[in-house]
Every structure is written in structure tokens, then in C-alpha cells.
Scaffold this active site. Structure first.
Site, PDB file in Angstrom:
ATOM      1  N   LYS A   1     -26.020 -24.450 -12.029  1.00 54.66           N
ATOM      2  CA  LYS A   1     -26.637 -25.371 -11.073  1.00 54.66           C
ATOM      3  C   LYS A   1     -27.717 -24.620 -10.302  1.00 54.66           C
ATOM      4  CE  LYS A   1     -25.678 -28.447  -7.133  1.00 54.66           C
ATOM      5  NZ  LYS A   1     -26.449 -27.772  -6.075  1.00 54.66           N
TER       6      LYS A   1
ATOM      7  N   ASP B   1     -29.345  -9.618 -11.182  1.00 51.50           N
ATOM      8  CA  ASP B   1     -30.777  -9.358 -11.373  1.00 51.50           C
ATOM      9  C   ASP B   1     -31.222  -8.062 -10.709  1.00 51.50           C
ATOM     10  OD1 ASP B   1     -31.008 -11.629 -12.840  1.00 51.50           O
ATOM     11  OD2 ASP B   1     -32.262 -12.731 -11.419  1.00 51.50           O
TER      12      ASP B   1
ATOM     13  N   SER C   1     -23.807 -23.134  -8.018  1.00 49.40           N
ATOM     14  CA  SER C   1     -24.664 -23.240  -6.849  1.00 49.40           C
ATOM     15  C   SER C   1     -24.754 -21.929  -6.070  1.00 49.40           C
ATOM     16  CB  SER C   1     -24.155 -24.390  -5.977  1.00 49.40           C
ATOM     17  OG  SER C   1     -25.031 -24.676  -4.919  1.00 49.40           O
TER      18      SER C   1
END
Length: 566
Positions: A325, A311, A300
């Protein structure tokens, strides 16, 4: 079966006098809406008729609780209903603070009795002198010597500021019955239980949850590192962190990337509900070498933090694949002071990928949900062009093998041999060196071995079982002759377990668990964590990469992904 569960759970609220809050149109205009409305009416009729005609009295609360859980189980595991009695669990998840006051100890059940598993540092129980291994034999005037942990916990809870008298039986001391006068208080588990400059120049932060104060806690740690000229790299440890507040994740990422950087965007049923989250603060460390440690327990908000930094090519991810998740929950008020935590959106990190591993909208015939295989995932690109994939959680840039715990170590922990010895050591040794300096010496380990009763220690003796099975199979298959029998007979003593030998063979592994347990008796959770960090392969790998600018650049380079991941 699914339709029946759906009707049952929603209709239970109608039968209880509640209100159903529609999330779509006001009137059932589609076939789906019509089916829901028809089934609600059907179930409402069933409840009324069973209530009137059933031979015995039904138990409405139990029936409706089961109905709600049955319905929500067809959605996803994160959509949960909290009634007025259980909504404090949700409060603790978002604030870290308990809804009630207590003494501040973890309590466990063992042999039909309640024991202190561990007092929490800084709480009333720790300040009073309560220790791990203490059996709670009396709370005020109530004899609790044969009570379970749940019942004892209820007795210990109360209003903040009220006194409670706790009597314990402490092993390995002369005066084994001790009584403590404790004043109950509320307490919150910190989201950053440990932060420090370790190994001379590494700013290390252990973050265990994403709650309202997490951003502040991490920022304070970073500001302290900023004042220390020796700190030239930072490791953020998110292993075992199941997540929490999305906003806290965005806040934490903002310490490392330029202000205004997109961290994620969420999308619900309607495309118009898309929401973009960007950092809002000037970063404290925009350039310092950074690593994030993750594992299968990182989920999460942990994955938002780690995934965004990956990223954006801002951090090296070290460890093992995260949980996966990619869903966002919000709370809705329910009748009678209840709350519904419901999944309202999916989140997408900067590369555009969704890391959700399980698609709960597509289930197997048996109702189970399969994990998305790598072959069905899609390729995305990081800011600098590295390939990353959606689905299945986050794959670290550098993978670390944790290794498997041996059966012997597992049973020494499970059956309290290590726990009990740590209590004995702490109750007979007033102090130890610092958590970083403490070691399990030959003397300590030999004493630990003597504390084990071979007749009571049970552990899987796999080699012996395999030899026994080999003998049985040889008989059944017709291979048992004199030559085979002699071979198996000669093999048997070589593969027969010897406890003393096994304890020596697994000494390094067992000593790590034993050292962490003993250290925690003097330095609480910090002591256990520090002992773990001393032999942590992920931390060592992270420091190795961050200390070498060439290696760090190579790790984050698109041309060297395959090589560095190995």
C-alpha cells in the site's frame, strides 16, 4: 454503470442539503468538469422525481448511504465516508482510543449468545476478574442470555465513570453464576503491547499500529534497551500491522538513522504538492544491528518504516512479502459533522520506488484490480547499491516459510475446542509458570485429547475423500476390475483417518496453539505472544543474522543478494 454510481453518490449530498467542495477549478471548464456537472444535475432531478412520484415512501438514508458506498467503491478501498455516527472509528484509528467508555473486553457471539472472548489487560473487566469464556447473562436488569454480541456491547457502553452490573455464567467452576460491579472507563489499545529483552540480548518490540503515541512508545522501549548493556541487537516486529499515521513512521525511523535523513516523499495530482519527510531527531541506536519482521499484513506506515530502513541499508527485512500500500489519505470535513477520508497522494521511499501493488485507476472489465506482476516492476537501488523493486509490496531480504495450518488444527480452533479447553484449564488451575517457561506437557495434552468428542469434531478427512473419489472415477472410466478393486480396498484402511492418531501426528502444531491460548488466560495478549515467539522461525532467523557480523554484512551486500535471499 460507473458514471451512474458517480452521479448517485455525489448527488446524494446535494439532495440532503449538503455542499460539494470542489477540488479543482471553480467552474466546469473542461469536458470532465462539464460531464460531472451535467450528471449531478441529472441525478438531482431523478431524486426529486422519484421522491414525488414513487408509489411508496423512499428511505433516503439507506438509499444515499448505498449511493456513497457505490461511488467510493469505484475509487479505492481507502477512500471512506464517515457520518456523524461512525466517525468515532476514524478517531480510534488515529489515537487508539475509543470514543465511548466500556468494561474493556472483546466480546464474541456463539450459539446466539454473547461471550467474553478476552478481557484486555489493565481495564475494568480484567481488574474485576472477568475471564475468557464467561457468558454474559445479564447487564444491570436486562436478561442478555440469548442476546447477540452487538446488542450486549451496546448495553455495556456508557459514560466514563458510570457503574454497570455484569452477571456471567462461568464454565468449569462450582459457583457458575457470578456478578461483577464494574465502573466504565475509556481505554486505548497500546501501539506497543509487548517489549522486552528476550533470549538474553535481543531488544524485541512488537508494534501493532501507528497512532499518535507510537513514536513515543517505541522511543521509550529503545531508551530502556539503551540502559541494558546486554542488548546488542534489536528486532522490530511489524507483522500484521496495517499502518496508520505517516508521521509516526517517520518518527520511528528517526531512532535508527542520522538526523535529517529523507524517509519518504509524497506526490499528489499536482507536482507542486510534493512533500519531503525527513527525520528530526538524533538517533538512539544509529549503528546497532537491526531487523524488521514483516508479512502480508504489514501495510502502509509499516511499509514506510520497513521500506525506508531497507532502502537505507539500515535493517534486514525478515519474513514474507508485505501488503503493498503506497497511498496516502487525509480527512476532509463534510456536511452534518461527517468526514471524508480520501486518498490524496502516493508515497515514495528513499530509493525512489512506489510499492503500491494495485493500480486502482486501471481496472479489469469486471471492475477488479490485478496485482502488479514482478515482471512489470522496475529495479531501484538501495543506498549501498542493492537491487530492490517497486510495486507489489516489500520483498524481505530473507524470506521465511510460515507453513500452512493443518485442517485438524484449523477446526480445533474454529469450533472452540482449544478455546474451551483453555478456559477449563484456567478455571481449574490457579496459576502456571511464566509465559516463557510454560509448556504443554504430556499430561496436559492427554487431558486435552480426552476433552474432544469425536462425534462432534468435524474436520476435512481429505485422504478418505480422495479414496472415495478414486473409486468413483475408476467405475466411471471403466478401470474397475478385480485387480483395481483389490488395490483400492487395500489402500482404504491405510488412508482412513484415526482421530487419536491424527492428534498425535499434529501434536507439535496443536500444542503451539493450545499453549498460546492457555497462557493468554493468565498473562493476557502478552502470554499468547510470548508463546508464539518461542517457536517463531522469523525471530530465530533474525537473531541468527544479527548475531553474526559477517552474515549480516553479507546479507546487506549487493554481491550476495540472490544467495542470502534463499
Amino acid at each position: 454503470m460507473t458514471i451512474h454510481k458517480n452521479i448517485l453518490s455525489i448527488a446524494c449530498m446535494i439532495a440532503a442539503g449538503g455542499t460539494v467542495f470542489p477540488l479543482g477549478a471553480q467552474a466546469p471548464q473542461t469536458s470532465h468538469d462539464a460531464a460531472v456537472n451535467r450528471n449531478l444535475n441529472t441525478f438531482n432531478s431523478i431524486v426529486k422525481n422519484v421522491e414525488m412520484a414513487y408509489v411508496d415512501t423512499i428511505r433516503p438514508k439507506e438509499a444515499f448511504d448505498a449511493a456513497i458506498q457505490a461511488f467510493l467503491s469505484t475509487v479505492d478501498p481507502y477512500t471512506v465516508y464517515y457520518d456523524s455516527e461512525s466517525r468515532s472509528e476514524l478517531t480510534q484509528m488515529t489515537t487508539g482510543e475509543l470514543d465511548y467508555a466500556g468494561i474493556g473486553s472483546f466480546i464474541m457471539q456463539r450459539d446466539s449468545a454473547a461471550y467474553i472472548s478476552a478481557p484486555i489487560e489493565g481495564t475494568p473487566s480484567a481488574k474485576a476478574g472477568i475471564r475468557s469464556g464467561d457468558q454474559i447473562v445479564r447487564v444491570d436488569s436486562v436478561n442478555t442470555s440469548r442476546m447477540g454480541s452487538e446488542a450486549v456491547s451496546k448495553l455495556l457502553r456508557g459514560v466514563a465513570g458510570t457503574p454497570v452490573k455484569v452477571t456471567v455464567r462461568r464454565p468449569y467452576v462450582t459457583d457458575s453464576i457470578l456478578t461483577f460491579d464494574i465502573v466504565r472507563s475509556k481505554y486505548a489499545e497500546p501501539s506497543v503491547p509487548y517489549r522486552d529483552v528476550i533470549n538474553g540480548n535481543t531488544g524485541y518490540i512488537r508494534l501493532t499500529q501507528f497512532i499518535a503515541n507510537s513514536g513515543k512508545d517505541v522511543r521509550e522501549a529503545l531508551e530502556a534497551f539503551q540502559k541494558n548493556p546486554a542488548v546488542d541487537k534489536i528486532v522490530l516486529d511489524l507483522r500484521g500491522n496495517g499502518g496508520g499515521l505517516l508521521e509516526a513512521a517517520v518518527d520511528i525511523v528517526g531512532n535508527f538513522v542520522p538526523k535529517g535523513t529523507e524517509v519518504l516523499r509524497t506526490r499528489g495530482k499536482d507536482a507542486s504538492t510534493e512533500k519531503i519527510y525527513k527525520t528530526t531527531r538524533t538517533p538512539i541506536f544509529p549503528d546497532i544491528p537491526l531487523a524488521v519482521l514483516i508479512d502480508g499484513g504489514s501495510a502502509s506506515a509499516s511499509e514506510i518504516t520497513a521500506g525506508a530502513l531497507q532502502d537505507l541499508d539500515r535493517a534486514v527485512l525478515v519474513g514474507s512479502r508485505s501488503y503493498g500500500k503506497g497511498l496516502v489519505q487525509s480527512t476532509l470535513p463534510m456536511p452534518y459533522d461527517g468526514l471524508l477520508k480520501v486518498t490524496i497522494a502516493k508515497y515514495y521511499i528513499p530509493s525512489g520506488r512506489l510499492i503500491q501493488a494495485l493500480d486502482y485507476s486501471h481496472r479489469n472489465p469486471d471492475g477488479s484490480v490485478a496485482r502488479t506482476p514482478d515482471s512489470l516492476t522496475n529495479v531501484y537501488k538501495t543506498l549501498h547499491g542493492r537491487e530492490v523493486r517497486d510495486g507489489g509490496g516489500l520483498k524481505p531480504d530473507v524470506e521465511v516459510e510460515w507453513g500452512d495450518i493443518s485442517r485438524l488444527s484449523y477446526n480445533l480452533m474454529k469450533d472452540f475446542w482449544i478455546f474451551d479447553y483453555a478456559n477449563k484449564y484456567a478455571n481449574t488451575h490457579p496459576s502456571i509458570p511464566s509465559a516463557w517457561d510454560f509448556e504443554v506437557t504430556d499430561e496436559i495434552y492427554d487431558d486435552f485429547k480426552k476433552s474432544i468428542d469425536p462425534s462432534r469434531l468435524e474436520y476435512d478427512k481429505v485422504c478418505e475423500e480422495l479414496v472415495k473419489k478414486l473409486r468413483e472415477v475408476a467405475e466411471q472410466e471403466g478401470y474397475m476390475n478385480d485387480e483395481t478393486k483389490n488395490a483400492i480396498d487395500s489402500l482404504t484402511p491405510l488412508l482412513t483417518h484415526n482421530l487419536n492418531k491424527d492428534l498425535d501426528t499434529k501434536r507439535k502444531e496443536i500444542s503451539e496453539y493450545l499453549g498460546a491460548e492457555i497462557s493468554s488466560r493468565y498473562y493476557f495478549d502478552k502470554g499468547k505472544l510470548i508463546q508464539d515467539l518461542k517457536n517463531d522461525p522469523a525471530l530465530k532467523k533474525a537473531e541468527e543474522i544479527l548475531s553474526d557480523k559477517t552474515l549480516l554484512s553479507k546479507t546487506l551486500s549487493p554481491q550476495n543478494q540472490t544467495e542470502t535471499s534463499k
